[in-house]
Design a protein around this motif. Structure first.
Motif, PDB file in Angstrom:
ATOM      1  N   GLN A 114      19.563   2.526  88.517  1.00  0.00           N
ATOM      2  CA  GLN A 114      19.325   3.934  87.636  1.00  0.00           C
ATOM      3  C   GLN A 114      21.000   3.863  87.995  1.00  0.00           C
ATOM      4  O   GLN A 114      21.251   4.405  86.510  1.00  0.00           O
ATOM      5  CB  GLN A 114      19.304   4.963  88.422  1.00  0.00           C
ATOM      6  N   LEU A 115      21.784   3.772  88.444  1.00  0.00           N
ATOM      7  CA  LEU A 115      23.245   3.581  89.508  1.00  0.00           C
ATOM      8  C   LEU A 115      23.750   2.592  88.680  1.00  0.00           C
ATOM      9  O   LEU A 115      24.607   3.091  87.781  1.00  0.00           O
ATOM     10  CB  LEU A 115      23.811   4.344  90.552  1.00  0.00           C
ATOM     11  N   ARG A 116      23.268   1.432  88.495  1.00  0.00           N
ATOM     12  CA  ARG A 116      24.163   0.389  87.455  1.00  0.00           C
ATOM     13  C   ARG A 116      23.795   0.385  86.491  1.00  0.00           C
ATOM     14  O   ARG A 116      24.812   0.137  85.894  1.00  0.00           O
ATOM     15  CB  ARG A 116      23.267  -0.661  88.630  1.00  0.00           C
ATOM     16  N   THR A 117      22.803   1.269  85.872  1.00  0.00           N
ATOM     17  CA  THR A 117      22.577   1.302  84.746  1.00  0.00           C
ATOM     18  C   THR A 117      23.512   2.554  83.866  1.00  0.00           C
ATOM     19  O   THR A 117      23.959   1.895  82.763  1.00  0.00           O
ATOM     20  CB  THR A 117      21.015   1.528  83.933  1.00  0.00           C
ATOM     21  N   GLU A 118      23.284   3.308  84.987  1.00  0.00           N
ATOM     22  CA  GLU A 118      24.258   5.242  83.945  1.00  0.00           C
ATOM     23  C   GLU A 118      25.718   3.838  83.929  1.00  0.00           C
ATOM     24  O   GLU A 118      26.958   4.163  83.063  1.00  0.00           O
ATOM     25  CB  GLU A 118      24.505   5.498  85.212  1.00  0.00           C
ATOM     26  N   ALA A 119      26.843   3.345  85.084  1.00  0.00           N
ATOM     27  CA  ALA A 119      27.607   2.649  84.822  1.00  0.00           C
ATOM     28  C   ALA A 119      28.408   1.311  84.064  1.00  0.00           C
ATOM     29  O   ALA A 119      28.732   1.829  83.534  1.00  0.00           O
ATOM     30  CB  ALA A 119      28.271   1.819  86.850  1.00  0.00           C
ATOM     31  N   GLU A 120      26.855   0.451  83.862  1.00  0.00           N
ATOM     32  CA  GLU A 120      27.107  -0.604  82.536  1.00  0.00           C
ATOM     33  C   GLU A 120      27.282   0.252  81.537  1.00  0.00           C
ATOM     34  O   GLU A 120      28.019  -0.188  79.992  1.00  0.00           O
ATOM     35  CB  GLU A 120      26.228  -0.688  82.573  1.00  0.00           C
ATOM     36  N   GLN A 121      26.141   1.434  80.902  1.00  0.00           N
ATOM     37  CA  GLN A 121      26.084   2.285  80.237  1.00  0.00           C
ATOM     38  C   GLN A 121      27.829   2.597  79.937  1.00  0.00           C
ATOM     39  O   GLN A 121      28.740   2.790  78.426  1.00  0.00           O
ATOM     40  CB  GLN A 121      25.783   2.994  80.016  1.00  0.00           C
ATOM     41  N   LEU A 122      28.062   3.787  80.930  1.00  0.00           N
ATOM     42  CA  LEU A 122      30.103   4.084  80.479  1.00  0.00           C
ATOM     43  C   LEU A 122      30.694   3.522  80.499  1.00  0.00           C
ATOM     44  O   LEU A 122      31.495   3.504  80.127  1.00  0.00           O
ATOM     45  CB  LEU A 122      29.712   5.241  82.066  1.00  0.00           C
ATOM     46  N   ALA A 123      30.477   1.990  80.952  1.00  0.00           N
ATOM     47  CA  ALA A 123      31.561   1.148  80.569  1.00  0.00           C
ATOM     48  C   ALA A 123      31.855   1.058  79.179  1.00  0.00           C
ATOM     49  O   ALA A 123      32.902   0.459  78.722  1.00  0.00           O
ATOM     50  CB  ALA A 123      31.310   0.054  82.167  1.00  0.00           C
ATOM     51  N   GLY A 124      30.704   0.822  78.578  1.00  0.00           N
ATOM     52  CA  GLY A 124      30.235   0.481  77.663  1.00  0.00           C
ATOM     53  C   GLY A 124      30.965   1.197  76.044  1.00  0.00           C
ATOM     54  O   GLY A 124      31.783   0.921  75.383  1.00  0.00           O
ATOM     55  N   GLU A 125      30.183   2.453  77.186  1.00  0.00           N
ATOM     56  CA  GLU A 125      30.546   3.306  75.737  1.00  0.00           C
ATOM     57  C   GLU A 125      32.798   3.684  75.932  1.00  0.00           C
ATOM     58  O   GLU A 125      32.846   3.896  74.789  1.00  0.00           O
ATOM     59  CB  GLU A 125      30.020   4.344  76.204  1.00  0.00           C
ATOM     60  N   ASN A 126      33.325   3.319  77.363  1.00  0.00           N
ATOM     61  CA  ASN A 126      34.429   3.342  77.723  1.00  0.00           C
ATOM     62  C   ASN A 126      35.456   2.071  76.827  1.00  0.00           C
ATOM     63  O   ASN A 126      36.272   2.617  76.119  1.00  0.00           O
ATOM     64  CB  ASN A 126      35.048   3.383  79.094  1.00  0.00           C
ATOM     65  N   ASP A 127      34.830   0.894  76.764  1.00  0.00           N
ATOM     66  CA  ASP A 127      35.233   0.164  76.014  1.00  0.00           C
ATOM     67  C   ASP A 127      35.239  -0.112  74.622  1.00  0.00           C
ATOM     68  O   ASP A 127      36.201  -0.281  73.987  1.00  0.00           O
ATOM     69  CB  ASP A 127      34.261  -1.278  76.378  1.00  0.00           C
ATOM     70  N   GLN A 128      33.848   1.007  74.291  1.00  0.00           N
ATOM     71  CA  GLN A 128      33.940   0.859  72.276  1.00  0.00           C
ATOM     72  C   GLN A 128      35.239   2.251  71.963  1.00  0.00           C
ATOM     73  O   GLN A 128      35.090   1.550  70.986  1.00  0.00           O
ATOM     74  CB  GLN A 128      32.399   1.711  72.176  1.00  0.00           C
ATOM     75  N   LEU A 129      35.452   3.260  73.334  1.00  0.00           N
ATOM     76  CA  LEU A 129      36.210   4.164  72.499  1.00  0.00           C
ATOM     77  C   LEU A 129      37.245   3.427  72.460  1.00  0.00           C
ATOM     78  O   LEU A 129      38.216   3.619  72.031  1.00  0.00           O
ATOM     79  CB  LEU A 129      35.976   5.573  73.288  1.00  0.00           C
TER      80      LEU A 129
END
Length: 364
Positions: A50-65
């Motif tokens: 779950q933490l890995r998935t959340e970290a990947e999601q947050l990293a992806g959102e940050n990269d998009q922004l």
């Protein structure tokens, strides 16, 4: 005296307890303990996923922004610094790509002239003491009051020369230096290898961006531990003196730093952020990232409007972006690009700066 029967009873008790433990461990307790351990391992595995998935999601959102900020950067800063003269102080060639991007954005902002000053290692590195002494002596012959104004005898030659740079850029009515004297002092710094300036001695400016390299970029592989420590201490003292003087000039100023692995604990930001001496300065991290230069220029725009703040994604950044009218829609636009507007700031939370427009006052 303890007789043999006491020892016999004690040994029987020990072996009996051992036998009971073996029987229970191999029987009813074994299954219960095994089930508990298996359950705990499975729970930890699930939490890790779950933490890995959340970290990947947050990293992806940050990269998009970040990508979105980079793409719209010229539009965000368009005309915001019309007719101004800005100095970009660079630590090292490793920041050249970032400083070129900053220059491009300053052009989009309507800057009349961008002055590039590259700070040379002779300002601070071990073994160049004589060059600094000669530079101080030459400066004192031209304008004895100049170095006194930036700290006097309590500073080292490195610190005095470093502090002189912002004073030359600032000018002002209270400065003991006229245009001719400033030009001569710039020439001293250039001739003694303290700085490199494109196009000769610069005049006064309306704002400053300091593009700070990562400390490891300024290290020397052949240094032993003692030499490396002296080099690091000299660099820190030089930059601290320069930024202390810069904070005292009243010029709108931003310290933008390279932060490898999103870590601001080893570079100049560790010194500047959180110290009252530097409250007048704004700071940005991520200089090496595509959106880093945009953060730098937006922070400078806020500075010219009387605001300041600490921006980026490292743990000690206060906000993702300055709270400017120009950035008010960045969060919602980022959602349209696939970002939820969260995870861009430190701690994985959304940027308060990108959500609410202001008059440019920023985060205090």
């Amino acid at each position: 005296m303890i007789d043999f029967r006491y020892h016999l009873v004690s040994l029987i008790s020990v072996f009996l307890a051992l036998a009971v433990g073996i029987v229970l461990g191999a029987g009813p307790l074994r299954e219960n303990l095994g089930d508990q351990l298996a359950g705990q391992v499975e729970q930890l595995r699930t939490e890790q996923e779950q933490l890995r998935t959340e970290a990947e999601q947050l990293a992806g959102e940050n990269d998009q922004l970040s990508s979105f900020i980079t793409e719209v950067g010229p539009e965000l800063v368009d005309g915001t610094l019309e007719g101004q003269r800005i100095a970009v102080l660079a630590d090292d060639d490793s920041t050249r790509a970032s400083t070129e991007r900053i220059t491009s954005l300053l052009d989009a902002a309507g800057v009349e002239q961008t002055v590039h000053v590259e700070l040379q290692s002779a300002l601070w590195e071990p073994g160049r003491e004589q060059a600094r002494t000669d530079a101080v002596a030459a400066a004192q012959q031209i304008a004895p009051a100049a170095l006194t104004a930036v700290g006097g005898e309590e500073l080292t030659d490195s610190e005095r020369l470093s502090a002189l740079i912002p004073e030359l850029l600032a000018g002002g009515e209270d400065s003991p230096l006229d245009e001719e004297l400033r030009g001569q002092l710039w020439q001293v710094l250039i001739d003694h290898g303290m700085v490199a300036v494109d196009g000769g001695a610069p005049g006064t400016v309306d704002g400053v961006v300091h593009a700070s390299a990562a400390p490891e970029e300024l290290a020397v592989d052949t240094d032993d531990d003692q030499a490396a420590a002296e080099r690091a201490q000299g660099l820190l003292a030089s930059r601290t003196s320069m930024l202390t003087a810069l904070a005292g000039t009243g010029l709108p100023a931003v310290v933008s730093a390279v932060t490898p692995a999103n870590d601001a604990s080893t570079g100049i930001l560790r010194t500047v952020r959180g110290e009252a001496t530097y409250d007048a300065l704004s700071t940005t991290d991520r200089l090496q990232e595509p959106d880093g230069p945009v953060l730098s220029v937006l922070a400078l725009v806020e500075q010219t409007r009387g605001g300041s703040g600490a921006y980026g994604t490292t743990a000690d950044a206060a906000d993702r972006l300055p709270a400017l009218p120009e950035t008010a829609e960045v969060g919602t636009e980022g959602e349209g690009a696939g970002s939820e507007g969260e995870g861009a700031g430190s701690g994985g939370e959304g940027s308060e700066g990108g959500a609410a427009p202001s008059d440019g006052g920023g985060a205090e």
